[in-house]
Scaffold this active site. Structure first.
Site, mmCIF file in Angstrom:
data_model
loop_
_atom_site.group_PDB
_atom_site.id
_atom_site.type_symbol
_atom_site.label_atom_id
_atom_site.label_comp_id
_atom_site.label_asym_id
_atom_site.label_seq_id
_atom_site.Cartn_x
_atom_site.Cartn_y
_atom_site.Cartn_z
ATOM 1 N N GLY A 21 0.769 -1.308 0.110
ATOM 2 C CA GLY A 21 0.100 -0.054 0.042
ATOM 3 C C GLY A 21 0.674 1.166 -0.085
ATOM 4 N N ILE A 22 1.889 1.395 0.784
ATOM 5 C CA ILE A 22 2.540 2.632 1.060
ATOM 6 C C ILE A 22 3.614 2.616 -0.110
ATOM 7 C CG2 ILE A 22 4.260 3.869 2.502
ATOM 8 C CD1 ILE A 22 2.816 2.738 5.024
ATOM 9 N N ASP A 64 13.077 -11.466 -2.477
ATOM 10 C CA ASP A 64 13.306 -11.866 -1.398
ATOM 11 C C ASP A 64 14.230 -11.380 -0.632
ATOM 12 O OD1 ASP A 64 12.986 -13.145 1.227
ATOM 13 O OD2 ASP A 64 13.672 -15.364 0.067
ATOM 14 N N TYR A 149 7.713 -6.453 15.527
ATOM 15 C CA TYR A 149 7.539 -5.379 14.627
ATOM 16 C C TYR A 149 8.227 -4.136 15.241
ATOM 17 C CZ TYR A 149 5.269 -2.084 11.633
ATOM 18 O OH TYR A 149 4.992 -0.904 10.452
#
Length: 244
Positions: A21-22, A64, A149
């Site tokens: 998205g970003i 990757d 994260y």
């Protein structure tokens, strides 16, 4: 006089994780300004489903970022590269307390950023280019369901600063953007809870979630000649969430 807000002829931006998205918003904004753009996704399905697939003269490739060989082979294909944007990232709510998941998130988000930066270092030194890493507001404001994260994005912040200091003599600028709550596919399920969505919006100064294009604008600026004195910085694009 040269326009500091215009890209020079032949400018080439590589957006790693550009299928997301970003990332796709960043790639689109580069493309709209007439630059050459190469964007990557983690597999062919990600690329085929990307909004970038219909843009002319924009190259899409599978990459990757957890593979040393894949990253080195990918970088070796290119001649001139003026900007590297590291946007590849994953998260796994609640699952990150499993050590294998924790390590996987760090390998993509943090070590992957280092791998691509190292691989493109010679290109950027030759062009006097720059790197923009995508960190996160969660590098500064943690969430209990996302330990890996948050740790990985905190690492991206300090990696950005370290590389900025290390590579300044080579003419490479290194900055980061730290998005807050941005409406993307990764949080679409959570936004279906209206109370949750509105609670987050109310916590920001601007009283709303952000859009991918609003992150992309900051990234584009940081790669322009106008930003040539900016390095080692992290710009929060969070609607004022961290201000209060």
């Amino acid at each position: 006089m040269e326009d500091p807000f215009a890209f020079p002829v032949g400018f080439h931006a590589v957006v790693v994780g550009g299928a997301g998205g970003i990332g796709s918003a960043i790639a689109r904004q580069f493309h709209a300004r007439g630059t050459k753009v190469t964007a990557t996704g983690h597999d062919r399905a990600a690329l085929d489903g990307s909004p970038l697939s219909n843009l002319p003269a924009l190259e899409l490739d599978v990459l990757d970022v957890t593979s040393d060989d894949a990253v080195e082979t990918f970088a070796a294909r290119f001649g001139r590269v003026d900007a590297l944007v590291n946007c590849a990232g994953i998260l796994a709510r609640d699952e990150e307390y499993r050590i294998e998941t924790f390590q996987r998130v760090l390998d993509v988000n943090l070590t992957g950023t280092f791998r691509t930066s190292m691989a493109f270092r010679p290109h950027l030194a030759a062009s006097g280019g720059s790197i923009v890493n995508i960190a996160s507001m969660n590098a500064f404001s943690a969430l209990p369901r996302l330990p890996a994260y948050c740790a990985s994005k905190g690492g991206v912040v300090m990696l950005t600063k370290a590389l900025a200091l290390a590579w300044a003599e080579e003419g490479i600028r290194v900055n980061a953007v730290a998005p807050g709550y941005i409406e993307t596919a990764i949080n679409s399920e959570g936004r279906k809870d209206i109370a949750h969505r509105d609670r987050i919006a109310a916590r920001t100064a601007l009283k709303r979630w952000g859009q991918p294009d609003e992150v992309a604008g900051a990234v584009i600026f940081l790669t322009m000649p106008a930003a040539r004195y900016a390095t080692g910085t992290v710009y929060a694009i969070d609607g004022g969430f961290l201000a209060g």
